[in-house]
Scaffold this motif. Structure first.
Motif, PDB file in Angstrom:
ATOM      1  N   ASP A   1     -43.458  -8.531  -5.869  1.00 50.01           N
ATOM      2  CA  ASP A   1     -43.875  -9.239  -4.656  1.00 50.01           C
ATOM      3  C   ASP A   1     -42.668  -9.864  -3.947  1.00 50.01           C
ATOM      4  O   ASP A   1     -42.562  -9.845  -2.714  1.00 50.01           O
ATOM      5  CB  ASP A   1     -44.914 -10.302  -5.057  1.00 50.01           C
ATOM      6  CG  ASP A   1     -45.434 -11.060  -3.846  1.00 50.01           C
ATOM      7  OD1 ASP A   1     -46.081 -10.438  -2.980  1.00 50.01           O
ATOM      8  OD2 ASP A   1     -45.130 -12.286  -3.734  1.00 50.01           O
ATOM      9  N   LEU A   2     -41.759 -10.387  -4.772  1.00 50.48           N
ATOM     10  CA  LEU A   2     -40.552 -11.012  -4.185  1.00 50.48           C
ATOM     11  C   LEU A   2     -39.687  -9.978  -3.460  1.00 50.48           C
ATOM     12  O   LEU A   2     -39.184 -10.212  -2.364  1.00 50.48           O
ATOM     13  CB  LEU A   2     -39.759 -11.712  -5.298  1.00 50.48           C
ATOM     14  CG  LEU A   2     -38.471 -12.420  -4.858  1.00 50.48           C
ATOM     15  CD1 LEU A   2     -38.791 -13.545  -3.879  1.00 50.48           C
ATOM     16  CD2 LEU A   2     -37.735 -12.982  -6.073  1.00 50.48           C
ATOM     17  N   GLU A   3     -39.531  -8.830  -4.103  1.00 52.11           N
ATOM     18  CA  GLU A   3     -38.727  -7.780  -3.484  1.00 52.11           C
ATOM     19  C   GLU A   3     -39.390  -7.253  -2.219  1.00 52.11           C
ATOM     20  O   GLU A   3     -38.724  -6.928  -1.244  1.00 52.11           O
ATOM     21  CB  GLU A   3     -38.499  -6.635  -4.475  1.00 52.11           C
ATOM     22  CG  GLU A   3     -37.648  -7.027  -5.686  1.00 52.11           C
ATOM     23  CD  GLU A   3     -36.232  -7.421  -5.277  1.00 52.11           C
ATOM     24  OE1 GLU A   3     -35.724  -6.872  -4.255  1.00 52.11           O
ATOM     25  OE2 GLU A   3     -35.626  -8.287  -5.936  1.00 52.11           O
ATOM     26  N   GLN A   4     -40.745  -7.128  -2.268  1.00 54.81           N
ATOM     27  CA  GLN A   4     -41.466  -6.655  -1.084  1.00 54.81           C
ATOM     28  C   GLN A   4     -41.325  -7.643   0.075  1.00 54.81           C
ATOM     29  O   GLN A   4     -41.257  -7.255   1.231  1.00 54.81           O
ATOM     30  CB  GLN A   4     -42.945  -6.432  -1.436  1.00 54.81           C
ATOM     31  CG  GLN A   4     -43.170  -5.204  -2.293  1.00 54.81           C
ATOM     32  CD  GLN A   4     -44.635  -5.019  -2.679  1.00 54.81           C
ATOM     33  OE1 GLN A   4     -45.456  -5.970  -2.607  1.00 54.81           O
ATOM     34  NE2 GLN A   4     -44.986  -3.820  -3.143  1.00 54.81           N
ATOM     35  N   ARG A   5     -41.332  -8.904  -0.274  1.00 52.93           N
ATOM     36  CA  ARG A   5     -41.158  -9.914   0.786  1.00 52.93           C
ATOM     37  C   ARG A   5     -39.764  -9.847   1.439  1.00 52.93           C
ATOM     38  O   ARG A   5     -39.577 -10.302   2.549  1.00 52.93           O
ATOM     39  CB  ARG A   5     -41.380 -11.305   0.199  1.00 52.93           C
ATOM     40  CG  ARG A   5     -42.843 -11.580  -0.143  1.00 52.93           C
ATOM     41  CD  ARG A   5     -43.006 -12.993  -0.647  1.00 52.93           C
ATOM     42  NE  ARG A   5     -44.384 -13.279  -0.988  1.00 52.93           N
ATOM     43  CZ  ARG A   5     -44.848 -14.454  -1.430  1.00 52.93           C
ATOM     44  NH1 ARG A   5     -43.974 -15.444  -1.596  1.00 52.93           N
ATOM     45  NH2 ARG A   5     -46.130 -14.628  -1.730  1.00 52.93           N
ATOM     46  N   LYS A   6     -38.793  -9.318   0.735  1.00 56.63           N
ATOM     47  CA  LYS A   6     -37.452  -9.154   1.320  1.00 56.63           C
ATOM     48  C   LYS A   6     -37.437  -8.085   2.411  1.00 56.63           C
ATOM     49  O   LYS A   6     -36.450  -7.924   3.119  1.00 56.63           O
ATOM     50  CB  LYS A   6     -36.439  -8.777   0.236  1.00 56.63           C
ATOM     51  CG  LYS A   6     -36.170  -9.914  -0.751  1.00 56.63           C
ATOM     52  CD  LYS A   6     -35.113  -9.473  -1.764  1.00 56.63           C
ATOM     53  CE  LYS A   6     -34.814 -10.607  -2.741  1.00 56.63           C
ATOM     54  NZ  LYS A   6     -33.813 -10.201  -3.774  1.00 56.63           N
ATOM     55  N   GLU A   7     -38.525  -7.399   2.582  1.00 57.47           N
ATOM     56  CA  GLU A   7     -38.678  -6.364   3.613  1.00 57.47           C
ATOM     57  C   GLU A   7     -37.557  -5.326   3.522  1.00 57.47           C
ATOM     58  O   GLU A   7     -36.884  -4.986   4.498  1.00 57.47           O
ATOM     59  CB  GLU A   7     -38.712  -6.972   5.014  1.00 57.47           C
ATOM     60  CG  GLU A   7     -39.897  -7.896   5.210  1.00 57.47           C
ATOM     61  CD  GLU A   7     -39.947  -8.451   6.631  1.00 57.47           C
ATOM     62  OE1 GLU A   7     -38.986  -8.213   7.396  1.00 57.47           O
ATOM     63  OE2 GLU A   7     -40.938  -9.105   6.963  1.00 57.47           O
ATOM     64  N   LEU A   8     -37.264  -4.883   2.331  1.00 55.52           N
ATOM     65  CA  LEU A   8     -36.286  -3.818   2.170  1.00 55.52           C
ATOM     66  C   LEU A   8     -36.788  -2.558   2.841  1.00 55.52           C
ATOM     67  O   LEU A   8     -37.982  -2.306   2.948  1.00 55.52           O
ATOM     68  CB  LEU A   8     -36.059  -3.546   0.675  1.00 55.52           C
ATOM     69  CG  LEU A   8     -35.455  -4.728  -0.104  1.00 55.52           C
ATOM     70  CD1 LEU A   8     -35.327  -4.358  -1.579  1.00 55.52           C
ATOM     71  CD2 LEU A   8     -34.099  -5.091   0.472  1.00 55.52           C
ATOM     72  N   THR A   9     -35.811  -1.731   3.341  1.00 55.28           N
ATOM     73  CA  THR A   9     -36.195  -0.531   4.067  1.00 55.28           C
ATOM     74  C   THR A   9     -36.856   0.475   3.148  1.00 55.28           C
ATOM     75  O   THR A   9     -36.552   0.538   1.946  1.00 55.28           O
ATOM     76  CB  THR A   9     -34.966   0.122   4.703  1.00 55.28           C
ATOM     77  OG1 THR A   9     -35.366   1.287   5.413  1.00 55.28           O
ATOM     78  CG2 THR A   9     -33.922   0.501   3.669  1.00 55.28           C
ATOM     79  N   ALA A  10     -37.698   1.225   3.777  1.00 58.06           N
ATOM     80  CA  ALA A  10     -38.373   2.287   3.031  1.00 58.06           C
ATOM     81  C   ALA A  10     -37.666   3.610   3.200  1.00 58.06           C
ATOM     82  O   ALA A  10     -38.126   4.639   2.710  1.00 58.06           O
ATOM     83  CB  ALA A  10     -39.827   2.400   3.497  1.00 58.06           C
ATOM     84  N   GLU A  11     -36.499   3.579   3.965  1.00 60.60           N
ATOM     85  CA  GLU A  11     -35.782   4.820   4.223  1.00 60.60           C
ATOM     86  C   GLU A  11     -35.102   5.299   2.952  1.00 60.60           C
ATOM     87  O   GLU A  11     -34.813   4.514   2.037  1.00 60.60           O
ATOM     88  CB  GLU A  11     -34.758   4.622   5.331  1.00 60.60           C
ATOM     89  CG  GLU A  11     -35.412   4.255   6.657  1.00 60.60           C
ATOM     90  CD  GLU A  11     -34.367   4.081   7.744  1.00 60.60           C
ATOM     91  OE1 GLU A  11     -33.159   4.278   7.458  1.00 60.60           O
ATOM     92  OE2 GLU A  11     -34.749   3.728   8.878  1.00 60.60           O
ATOM     93  N   SER A  12     -34.752   6.587   3.014  1.00 56.58           N
ATOM     94  CA  SER A  12     -34.129   7.183   1.844  1.00 56.58           C
ATOM     95  C   SER A  12     -32.669   6.737   1.738  1.00 56.58           C
ATOM     96  O   SER A  12     -32.072   6.233   2.689  1.00 56.58           O
ATOM     97  CB  SER A  12     -34.189   8.718   1.952  1.00 56.58           C
ATOM     98  OG  SER A  12     -33.426   9.139   3.087  1.00 56.58           O
ATOM     99  N   ALA A  13     -32.123   6.978   0.551  1.00 55.18           N
ATOM    100  CA  ALA A  13     -30.734   6.602   0.315  1.00 55.18           C
ATOM    101  C   ALA A  13     -29.780   7.383   1.222  1.00 55.18           C
ATOM    102  O   ALA A  13     -28.761   6.855   1.690  1.00 55.18           O
ATOM    103  CB  ALA A  13     -30.393   6.833  -1.160  1.00 55.18           C
ATOM    104  N   GLU A  14     -30.092   8.671   1.487  1.00 58.24           N
ATOM    105  CA  GLU A  14     -29.225   9.481   2.354  1.00 58.24           C
ATOM    106  C   GLU A  14     -29.191   8.911   3.775  1.00 58.24           C
ATOM    107  O   GLU A  14     -28.141   8.857   4.413  1.00 58.24           O
ATOM    108  CB  GLU A  14     -29.728  10.924   2.385  1.00 58.24           C
ATOM    109  CG  GLU A  14     -28.871  11.868   3.220  1.00 58.24           C
ATOM    110  CD  GLU A  14     -27.465  11.965   2.683  1.00 58.24           C
ATOM    111  OE1 GLU A  14     -26.540  12.185   3.511  1.00 58.24           O
ATOM    112  OE2 GLU A  14     -27.253  11.797   1.469  1.00 58.24           O
ATOM    113  N   ALA A  15     -30.397   8.473   4.228  1.00 57.22           N
ATOM    114  CA  ALA A  15     -30.445   7.879   5.573  1.00 57.22           C
ATOM    115  C   ALA A  15     -29.653   6.587   5.611  1.00 57.22           C
ATOM    116  O   ALA A  15     -28.934   6.289   6.585  1.00 57.22           O
ATOM    117  CB  ALA A  15     -31.904   7.632   5.969  1.00 57.22           C
ATOM    118  N   ILE A  16     -29.743   5.810   4.534  1.00 56.94           N
ATOM    119  CA  ILE A  16     -28.983   4.558   4.470  1.00 56.94           C
ATOM    120  C   ILE A  16     -27.490   4.845   4.477  1.00 56.94           C
ATOM    121  O   ILE A  16     -26.706   4.166   5.139  1.00 56.94           O
ATOM    122  CB  ILE A  16     -29.389   3.764   3.222  1.00 56.94           C
ATOM    123  CG1 ILE A  16     -30.874   3.345   3.313  1.00 56.94           C
ATOM    124  CG2 ILE A  16     -28.506   2.526   3.072  1.00 56.94           C
ATOM    125  CD1 ILE A  16     -31.205   2.475   4.476  1.00 56.94           C
TER     126      ILE A  16
END
Length: 259
Positions: free
Chosen positions: A23-38
């Motif tokens: 829940d804590l990590e989800q609240r950080k609003e991390l991107t759902a993009e792939s590692a290649e896109a990052i």
């Protein structure tokens, strides 16, 4: 049994912690993009950062060039100010000297000489007469006027003088000129051609007295005249007698006779 319960509780506790962490990590609003896109975004950001660094370097160079330009401008401004002052002095000198033919400067130099000549001539004129004084014409650069003390110090032209008055003024100028030239060239002889016939008895006496005083300073004074009264005052004479056929004879009085 207790062992399984403890294990279950431990598992449930771990699961709860995991859910909380999730829940804590989800609240950080991390991107759902792939590692290649990052990674691609990272590479783009690095390229943008490099461009920004390049622009920063260019702007720093421009700023450095601007500061150098300001320093150069200040140096040129100081040089220009100095040259303008120099040009101003040359313009003032040009105004005094005038054109390339030197006419204006020549008149200026002649004016200085004329001023000095006027001063010297007035010293002699004072001994000849107390009526007149020589002055420069303020409207004509190289012209002279006379100041008449007997007429409320009125100023008039030289041409308005009578024959006797003109002779006295001319004599004073001649004496002043001989004194002026004598500063660099020794003038021992002064010849005066006529003019004595225009003087009355008093003026003639004054003029001859002034010439005798001048002679006493060691100068030789020569007078060319037909005035009989001069024979009594001038002891050494050269008499010219006109003869026939265009032949004249000379007779020296005072040192014997010579033909």
């Amino acid at each position: 049994m207790h062992t399984h319960e403890r294990a279950l509780l431990t598992t449930q506790s771990t699961l709860t912690e995991a859910l909380q962490q999730l829940d804590l990590e989800q609240r950080k609003e991390l991107t759902a993009e792939s590692a290649e896109a990052i990674r691609e975004q990272l590479r783009a950001a690095e390229r943008n950062l490099a461009d920004l660094h390049q622009q920063l370097g260019q702007r720093r160079q421009r700023l450095h060039d601007h500061h150098q330009g300001l320093a150069r401008h200040a140096e040129l401004a100081a040089t220009l100010e100095k040259q303008q002052q120099e040009a101003k002095r040359w313009r003032q000198l040009a105004e005094l000297i005038g054109s390339a033919d030197g006419k204006k400067f020549s008149e200026f130099a002649q004016g200085l000489t004329l001023t000095r000549l006027t001063e010297l001539a007035n010293r002699h004129l004072t001994r000849l007469t107390d009526r007149y004084r020589i002055a420069r014409n303020p409207h004509e650069y190289l012209d002279l006027l006379v100041v008449d003390h007997y007429q409320a110090d009125s100023t008039r032209s030289m041409s308005s003088l009578s024959g006797g008055e003109s002779f006295l003024v001319s004599l004073a100028l001649a004496l002043g000129l001989s004194e002026l030239a004598g500063h660099k060239t020794q003038i021992e002889t002064l010849f005066i051609d006529e003019g004595f016939g225009t003087l009355d008895a008093d003026a003639l006496e004054v003029a001859l007295t002034a010439l005798e005083i001048l002679q006493g300073t060691g100068k030789m004074i020569g007078i060319i005249s037909h005035v009989e009264a001069l024979k009594e005052r001038v002891t050494t004479q050269i008499n010219v007698r006109k003869g026939v056929g265009g032949i004249s004879t000379l007779r020296v009085v005072g040192f014997g006779e010579s033909e």
